[in-house]
Design a protein around this motif. Structure first.
Motif, PDB file in Angstrom:
ATOM      1  N   UNK A  72       0.808  -1.214   0.000  1.00  0.00           N
ATOM      2  CA  UNK A  72       0.000   0.000   0.000  1.00  0.00           C
ATOM      3  C   UNK A  72       0.844   1.269   0.000  1.00  0.00           C
ATOM      4  N   UNK A  73       2.019   1.221   0.619  1.00  0.00           N
ATOM      5  CA  UNK A  73       2.864   2.407   0.668  1.00  0.00           C
ATOM      6  C   UNK A  73       3.160   2.926  -0.736  1.00  0.00           C
ATOM      7  N   UNK A  74       3.355   2.017  -1.681  1.00  0.00           N
ATOM      8  CA  UNK A  74       3.657   2.393  -3.059  1.00  0.00           C
ATOM      9  C   UNK A  74       2.397   2.580  -3.896  1.00  0.00           C
ATOM     10  N   UNK A  75       1.337   1.871  -3.548  1.00  0.00           N
ATOM     11  CA  UNK A  75       0.084   2.052  -4.279  1.00  0.00           C
ATOM     12  C   UNK A  75      -0.441   3.474  -4.088  1.00  0.00           C
ATOM     13  N   UNK A  76      -0.458   3.940  -2.847  1.00  0.00           N
ATOM     14  CA  UNK A  76      -0.924   5.299  -2.570  1.00  0.00           C
ATOM     15  C   UNK A  76       0.020   6.350  -3.152  1.00  0.00           C
ATOM     16  N   UNK A  77       1.313   6.132  -2.981  1.00  0.00           N
ATOM     17  CA  UNK A  77       2.284   7.177  -3.282  1.00  0.00           C
ATOM     18  C   UNK A  77       2.767   7.228  -4.708  1.00  0.00           C
ATOM     19  N   UNK A  78       2.661   6.113  -5.453  1.00  0.00           N
ATOM     20  CA  UNK A  78       3.198   6.070  -6.811  1.00  0.00           C
ATOM     21  C   UNK A  78       2.192   5.593  -7.858  1.00  0.00           C
ATOM     22  N   UNK A  79       1.460   4.520  -7.539  1.00  0.00           N
ATOM     23  CA  UNK A  79       0.668   3.848  -8.559  1.00  0.00           C
ATOM     24  C   UNK A  79      -0.460   4.707  -9.111  1.00  0.00           C
ATOM     25  N   UNK A  80      -1.028   5.580  -8.286  1.00  0.00           N
ATOM     26  CA  UNK A  80      -2.188   6.343  -8.740  1.00  0.00           C
ATOM     27  C   UNK A  80      -1.820   7.419  -9.747  1.00  0.00           C
ATOM     28  N   UNK A  81      -0.536   7.701  -9.903  1.00  0.00           N
ATOM     29  CA  UNK A  81      -0.077   8.615 -10.951  1.00  0.00           C
ATOM     30  C   UNK A  81       0.346   7.772 -12.146  1.00  0.00           C
ATOM     31  N   UNK A  82      -0.577   7.538 -13.057  1.00  0.00           N
ATOM     32  CA  UNK A  82      -0.387   6.556 -14.125  1.00  0.00           C
ATOM     33  C   UNK A  82       0.794   6.881 -15.037  1.00  0.00           C
ATOM     34  N   UNK A  83       1.191   8.124 -15.125  1.00  0.00           N
ATOM     35  CA  UNK A  83       2.291   8.480 -16.013  1.00  0.00           C
ATOM     36  C   UNK A  83       3.611   7.850 -15.603  1.00  0.00           C
TER      37      UNK A  83
END
Length: 537
Positions: A72-83
């Motif tokens: 989740x740490x990376x899902x929230x912080x990185x994954x939601x920015x699809x670029x």
């Protein structure tokens, strides 16, 4: 809140008390059951075990996700920015979050669930309540009993602050629990507290931790993966910048008082002399962990049997790094991320349309090309000539079954705070103050340090807006897959250039926050859904 406290209070204690505190067993993934009683809080080893459990619970927070590998740490912080990277369809709904749809059942039930955070917070509350009452004169194995108690207490305050900081960036308003309940069954149901109150509590906890902790570590084996004064100042710097820009999203105005506090916190880290940027020749060592620039990290070290097979790297790596993996990975780097961020400017002759003359002209012009000189590109990415590049920033793989190269575990710490992160934040601070030239110097310094092509250096006459965009690019290069990028884009308002699904209207409705799993509302009528998601989940 009653149901939350019921379900986690005893669990947190059981998880913590059973953990030993040696360097080798500093974190374990499956706590052993233990009986909790007042008799426990007597020896120094009791306090060490409880604190080790607190760290283990924080690690579980960051590493957990839905049923598939999805920390989740990376899902929230990185994954939601699809670029930045793309998720291939796998039936778990994770690919939906990259288009701003957080309503998939698996995501709501897992990533929308804050229970694990409250397990960690409950353990911190127990330590904060119990440690001051322990008779330190009984600690025969500790040279300085009072200092030892201060360190335990300071780390508990830090871990509580860190848990709440992660939560406030994901959900905004969250229930605020700061006391240990002797009887969880009769504990009060609590509503979501305003994010301003939560951030005030984070600041207060950090100040207490700062005053209790030292810069140096009592146990050098726990350096970087336990909190010290540097960890606290790093957290404060991020907290102050988040509060300065995100307290009221209806305006782009910045609270310069908090900006000043962030700057002062970063200066404390720099002036301590405790941290140095990793030499670029050893770039990869930064992400194995415990490098010279590491400030606070979550231990994932297979040498101590603390490796992970649920690391974010497991989403990216392929056959060349984990032998029994396939050639297609769950995630891959967006090729446009590479060309937009790692650019150099070249000149070439081509046909260009002259709008004034309404005709084509053959002339020399500027074109953007991939800058393959930058160390961060060379060391973090492969398969650059394909439509699915691979991130290898975390690829320190160890096979537990060495004879057959099976049972692979990653030994790459989760890097929460490091010096380069804070030094780059100095450019953001300068821009908020209108010191455009200073920000340009910092950004150019990073590009020069990492061997970027000189054509990418920023000109001295760029506008503040242009430099802020370039700052976002630089954060995107430096902090790729470290759990920071989405928060950077929100803070700086650069989401408009990078996150297609987040419109200005949705931003002002706080539509970047996550929904809460409706299952958490049972037995607590005071909880409400995140405002943007009411009627949608």
């Amino acid at each position: 809140m009653n149901k939350i406290i019921k379900s986690i209070a005893s669990c947190a204690v059981v998880a913590a008390i059973s953990l030993c505190s040696s360097c080798k067993d500093f974190l374990v993934e499956e706590p052993v059951n233990s009986t909790y009683s007042d008799a426990f809080w007597k020896k120094s080893s009791d306090l060490r075990s409880a604190l080790a459990g607190n760290y283990a619970l924080i690690r579980d927070v960051m590493s957990s996700g839905n049923w598939n590998v999805s920390p989740r740490y990376f899902m929230y912080g990185d994954a939601v920015a699809k670029n930045y990277f793309t998720m291939q369809y796998a039936g778990d709904g994770l690919e939906g979050i990259q288009n701003g749809d957080y309503t998939f059942q698996y995501n709501v039930e897992s990533l929308g669930d804050w229970t694990k955070y409250y397990k960690a917070i409950t353990m911190s509350n127990i330590l904060i309540n119990r440690v001051p009452t322990v008779d330190a004169t009984q600690f025969n194995d500790v040279a300085n009993p009072e200092k030892f108690k201060n360190e335990i207490l300071g780390e508990a305050y830090f871990l509580r602050a860190l848990a709440y900081f992660m939560m406030v960036r994901v959900w905004g308003d969250v229930p605020l629990i700061t006391e240990e309940y002797d009887d969880p069954i009769t504990a009060p149901e609590l509503p979501r507290s305003p994010k301003a109150d939560v951030m005030t509590q984070i600041e207060e906890d950090c100040i207490k931790a700062r005053d209790l902790l030292e810069w140096q570590y009592s146990n050098i084996g726990e350096a970087k993966v336990t909190a010290n004064k540097g960890s606290v100042h790093a957290l404060l710097a991020h907290l102050y910048l988040w509060r300065a820009t995100m307290s009221n999203v209806q305006t782009d105005a910045v609270n310069l008082e908090d900006v000043q506090k962030a700057d002062a916190s970063i200066d404390q880290v720099i002036q301590s002399g405790m941290y140095f940027q990793t030499d670029t020749s050893n770039y990869y060592k930064t992400f194995i962990g415990k490098s010279s620039e590491g400030i606070f990290e979550i231990a994932i070290d297979e040498n101590n049997r603390e490796g992970s097979n649920m690391h974010v790297a497991n989403l990216f790596l392929r056959t060349s790094h984990i032998q029994y993996y396939g050639t297609n990975s769950r995630c891959y780097v967006n090729p446009e991320y590479l060309t937009n961020h790692f650019y150099k400017i070249e000149r070439e002759w081509n046909w260009y349309w002259n709008y004034d003359l309404n005709q084509w002209e053959w002339k020399e012009g500027e074109v953007y090309a991939l800058d393959e000189k930058d160390v961060r590109l060379k060391k973090s990415f492969t398969d650059l000539d394909t439509d699915r590049p691979t991130c290898i920033k975390y690829s320190n793989v160890t096979y537990r079954n060495t004879s057959q190269n099976q049972d692979a575990y990653l030994s790459n710490n989760i890097i929460v705070f490091r010096l380069s992160d804070l030094l780059l934040l100095k450019a953001e601070i300068a821009l908020y103050r209108g010191e455009v030239g200073k920000a340009i110097d910092i950004i150019n310094g990073f590009r020069k340090r990492n061997g970027a092509d000189a054509s990418s250096y920023l000109a001295s006459n760029l506008s503040k807006d242009d430099v802020m965009y370039e700052y976002a690019l630089e954060r995107g290069k430096e902090m790729y897959l470290e759990g920071h990028l989405m928060y950077d884009l929100l803070r700086t308002r650069q989401y408009t250039n990078f996150v297609g699904w987040l419109s200005g209207s949705r931003f002002k409705q706080e539509g970047f926050y996550w929904p809460v799993n409706p299952a958490l509302f049972k037995n607590n009528n005071k909880l409400v859904q995140t405002s943007y998601w009411r009627g949608k989940v």
